[in-house]
Enzyme design. Structure first.
Site, PDB file in Angstrom:
ATOM      1  N   VAL A 141       0.830  -1.219   0.000  1.00  0.00           N
ATOM      2  CA  VAL A 141       0.000   0.000   0.000  1.00  0.00           C
ATOM      3  C   VAL A 141       0.859   1.261   0.000  1.00  0.00           C
ATOM      4  O   VAL A 141       2.014   1.234   0.433  1.00  0.00           O
ATOM      5  CB  VAL A 141      -0.971   0.069   1.219  1.00  0.00           C
ATOM      6  CG1 VAL A 141      -1.981  -1.053   1.150  1.00  0.00           C
ATOM      7  CG2 VAL A 141      -0.225   0.054   2.529  1.00  0.00           C
TER       8      VAL A 141
ATOM      9  N   GLY B 168       2.822   3.437  -4.700  1.00  0.00           N
ATOM     10  CA  GLY B 168       2.842   3.785  -6.126  1.00  0.00           C
ATOM     11  C   GLY B 168       2.490   2.639  -7.043  1.00  0.00           C
ATOM     12  O   GLY B 168       2.625   2.752  -8.260  1.00  0.00           O
ATOM     13  N   LEU B 169       2.034   1.517  -6.479  1.00  0.00           N
ATOM     14  CA  LEU B 169       1.702   0.375  -7.331  1.00  0.00           C
ATOM     15  C   LEU B 169       0.195   0.240  -7.561  1.00  0.00           C
ATOM     16  O   LEU B 169      -0.285  -0.772  -8.058  1.00  0.00           O
ATOM     17  CB  LEU B 169       2.281  -0.918  -6.736  1.00  0.00           C
ATOM     18  CG  LEU B 169       3.803  -0.933  -6.592  1.00  0.00           C
ATOM     19  CD1 LEU B 169       4.279  -2.257  -6.033  1.00  0.00           C
ATOM     20  CD2 LEU B 169       4.504  -0.655  -7.916  1.00  0.00           C
ATOM     21  N   GLY B 170      -0.537   1.268  -7.139  1.00  0.00           N
ATOM     22  CA  GLY B 170      -1.965   1.311  -7.476  1.00  0.00           C
ATOM     23  C   GLY B 170      -2.827   0.388  -6.644  1.00  0.00           C
ATOM     24  O   GLY B 170      -3.852  -0.101  -7.116  1.00  0.00           O
ATOM     25  N   SER B 171      -2.440   0.159  -5.370  1.00  0.00           N
ATOM     26  CA  SER B 171      -3.217  -0.793  -4.568  1.00  0.00           C
ATOM     27  C   SER B 171      -4.645  -0.293  -4.354  1.00  0.00           C
ATOM     28  O   SER B 171      -5.597  -1.065  -4.462  1.00  0.00           O
ATOM     29  CB  SER B 171      -2.519  -1.095  -3.246  1.00  0.00           C
ATOM     30  OG  SER B 171      -2.868  -0.174  -2.266  1.00  0.00           O
ATOM     31  N   SER B 172      -4.828   0.997  -4.084  1.00  0.00           N
ATOM     32  CA  SER B 172      -6.202   1.422  -3.793  1.00  0.00           C
ATOM     33  C   SER B 172      -7.084   1.332  -5.035  1.00  0.00           C
ATOM     34  O   SER B 172      -8.232   0.889  -4.943  1.00  0.00           O
ATOM     35  CB  SER B 172      -6.274   2.810  -3.145  1.00  0.00           C
ATOM     36  OG  SER B 172      -5.362   3.665  -3.711  1.00  0.00           O
TER      37      SER B 172
ATOM     38  N   ALA C 280      -6.759  -0.786  -7.511  1.00  0.00           N
ATOM     39  CA  ALA C 280      -7.036  -2.203  -7.774  1.00  0.00           C
ATOM     40  C   ALA C 280      -8.162  -2.698  -6.857  1.00  0.00           C
ATOM     41  O   ALA C 280      -9.051  -3.433  -7.291  1.00  0.00           O
ATOM     42  CB  ALA C 280      -5.768  -3.036  -7.583  1.00  0.00           C
TER      43      ALA C 280
ATOM     44  N   ASP D  92      -4.877   4.960 -12.851  1.00  0.00           N
ATOM     45  CA  ASP D  92      -4.798   3.769 -11.996  1.00  0.00           C
ATOM     46  C   ASP D  92      -6.002   2.842 -12.184  1.00  0.00           C
ATOM     47  O   ASP D  92      -5.825   1.650 -12.463  1.00  0.00           O
ATOM     48  CB  ASP D  92      -4.652   4.167 -10.515  1.00  0.00           C
ATOM     49  CG  ASP D  92      -3.235   4.633 -10.182  1.00  0.00           C
ATOM     50  OD1 ASP D  92      -2.456   4.888 -11.106  1.00  0.00           O
ATOM     51  OD2 ASP D  92      -2.921   4.744  -8.981  1.00  0.00           O
TER      52      ASP D  92
HETATM   53  O1  PMV Z   1      -1.085   6.642  -6.515  1.00  0.00           O
HETATM   54  P1  PMV Z   1       0.157   6.582  -7.345  1.00  0.00           P
HETATM   55  O2  PMV Z   1       1.404   6.732  -6.594  1.00  0.00           O
HETATM   56  O3  PMV Z   1       0.160   5.415  -8.289  1.00  0.00           O
HETATM   57  O4  PMV Z   1       0.132   7.876  -8.300  1.00  0.00           O
HETATM   58  C1  PMV Z   1      -0.818   8.012  -9.271  1.00  0.00           C
HETATM   59  C2  PMV Z   1      -0.280   8.797 -10.411  1.00  0.00           C
HETATM   60  C3  PMV Z   1      -0.483  10.313 -10.341  1.00  0.00           C
HETATM   61  O5  PMV Z   1      -0.243  10.746 -11.675  1.00  0.00           O
HETATM   62  C4  PMV Z   1       0.512  10.965  -9.415  1.00  0.00           C
HETATM   63  C5  PMV Z   1      -1.899  10.686  -9.920  1.00  0.00           C
HETATM   64  C6  PMV Z   1      -2.978  10.386 -10.933  1.00  0.00           C
HETATM   65  O6  PMV Z   1      -4.163  10.396 -10.541  1.00  0.00           O
HETATM   66  O7  PMV Z   1      -2.683  10.182 -12.104  1.00  0.00           O
END
Ligand code: PMV
Length: 327
Positions: free
Chosen positions: A109, A112-116, A118, A159
Site C-alpha cells: 500500500v 505507487g503500485l496502485g493498490s487502492s 485495484a 490507476d
Molecule cells: O497513486 P500513485 O502513486 O500510483 O500515483 C498516481 C499517479 C499520479 O499521476 C501521481 C496521480 C494520478 O491520478 O494520475
C-alpha cells in the site's frame, strides 16, 4: 442475486507520465502480476461491513455512510472509498441491501503500485457480479474512478484504467485508454523505498510549484508528453535501449517537479550501476517505488543491488488480464 461473489484486479507500474497525466498529458502504464482480491456477500440487515485483511481493519457503514470501527481505530480513511465504490454500484442497481466486503490484497500500500485503485476496481466488479448486473469494463472503470475521487481530488484515472483493462496501455484524460502491443518483453525490476507517502499530498505539492512557475511547468509537461509518445513508438518497435533512455529523461522531469528524494535517488543509481537500461520513479514519488528496465539476464543483479541499498526489490511481469470475476 448471488450468495457470494469474488473479483480481483492487478497492480500497475506507471512507465511514463505520472503527474503530467493529471494535466491531460499522455501516460504509459503496465499491469503487473500482483492482485487485489475482493469478496462480497449480501447481509440480512442493510449495513456495509468492510474488512481489509492485510491492513487489519474492519469497520461498519450504515447505508447513509455513518462509520463505526470494529477492528482498528483509524481505519475510516482507508475503508470509506471501498464503501463508496460498493454504494455506487448498489445505487445504480436501485438496491439497498447490506454487504460484507472482504479485501485481501497482495499489493504493497501507499507505494505507487496502485493498490487502492485495484481494490476499488475489484470491489466494483464483485458487487456488480453479486447483483448480476453484467457491468462491462468501461462501466467498472468509470464507477471505480468516481470512488477514487474521494481519495484524491484530481485523479487522472490512469490507476483504475490499468487495473480494469490490464496489459499495457497508453492513457490520457481526454483520449482515454489505448491498448498497446509490445514487440518485446519489458523486463522490469521494481524497488520499494519502503517510505509510505500520500498521493494526494504529492499532487498538491506539484500543483503549488506549478502555480509559482507556470511557464517552466508548461515546458516540462510538454516534454513529458513528448517522452511518453516516443515511448509508445519504442514499445511498438521493441527498442529497449530507447525505452531506457526515455525512462531516465522522464525521471529527470519528475526530479525537476520536486517529487524525488534521497531514498529514491539511491535506489535509482544502484539499479543503473547494476546495469539497468533506465530507471525512474513510478507513481507519485516522495517515497514509494522506482522501476528499472533491464535486459532479461540482468534482472537478478539489479534486484540484488536494490536490496543491498536498503530497498525491497520485486521482479514484476506483465498481467495481461485486468479485472476478473473469480468463479
Ligand atoms: O497513486 P500513485 O502513486 O500510483 O500515483 C498516481 C499517479 C499520479 O499521476 C501521481 C496521480 C494520478 O491520478 O494520475
Amino acid at each position: 442475486m448471488r450468495g457470494l461473489s469474488r473479483a480481483s484486479a492487478p497492480a500497475k507500474v506507471i512507465l511514463f507520465g505520472e503527474h503530467f497525466v493529471v494535466y491531460d498529458k499522455l501516460a504509459v502504464v503496465m499491469a503487473v502480476d500482483l492482485r487485489a482480491h475482493v469478496s462480497v456477500k449480501p447481509r440480512m440487515d442493510n449495513k456495509i461491513i468492510v474488512e481489509s485483511i492485510g491492513m487489519g481493519l474492519q469497520g461498519e457503514f450504515t447505508l447513509d455512510g455513518v462509520y463505526k470501527p470494529i477492528i482498528g481505530e483509524f481505519g475510516e480513511d482507508k475503508l470509506r472509498p471501498i464503501y463508496v465504490a460498493a454504494k455506487r454500484v448498489l445505487d445504480l442497481a436501485g438496491e439497498s441491501i447490506g454487504l460484507n466486503i472482504t479485501v485481501d490484497s497482495r499489493i504493497p500500500v501507499a507505494s505507487g503500485l496502485g493498490s487502492s485503485a485495484a481494490v476499488l476496481v475489484a470491489t466494483t466488479a464483485a458487487v456488480g457480479s453479486l447483483l448480476e448486473m453484467n457491468l462491462c469494463r468501461d462501466d467498472i472503470f468509470r464507477l471505480a474512478l468516481e470512488a477514487e475521487k474521494i481519495i484524491h481530488e484530481k485523479p487522472s484515472g490512469v490507476d483504475p484504467a490499468i487495473s480494469t483493462y490490464g496489459g499495457l496501455i497508453a492513457y490520457s484524460r481526454s483520449g482515454g485508454v489505448m491498448m498497446l502491443e509490445a514487440a518485446a518483453n519489458l523486463p522490469l525490476v521494481i524497488g520499494d523505498t519502503r517510505i509510505k507517502r500520500d498521493t494526494r499530498e504529492m499532487i498538491h505539492r506539484v500543483s503549488e510549484l506549478r502555480r509559482l512557475y507556470p511557464e517552466i511547468f508548461k515546458g516540462l509537461m510538454d516534454a513529458g508528453d513528448r517522452v511518453a509518445r516516443l515511448a509508445v513508438e519504442a514499445i511498438r518497435a521493441g527498442d529497449l535501449r530507447a525505452l531506457g533512455h526515455l525512462m531516465n529523461i522522464n525521471h529527470a522531469l519528475l526530479y525537476a517537479i520536486g517529487v524525488s528524494n534521497t531514498a529514491i535517488e539511491s535506489l535509482l543509481w544502484a539499479a543503473r550501476r547494476a546495469g539497468a537500461l533506465g530507471a525512474k520513479i513510478t507513481g507519485a514519488g516522495g517515497g514509494g517505488c522506482i522501476v528499472a528496465l533491464s535486459m532479461p539476464e540482468d534482472r537478478r543483479r539489479i534486484a540484488e543491488a536494490i536490496r543491498v541499498t536498503g530497498g525491497e526489490p520485486l521482479i514484476a511481469d506483465i498481467a495481461h488480464e485486468g479485472v476478473r470475476i473469480e468463479e
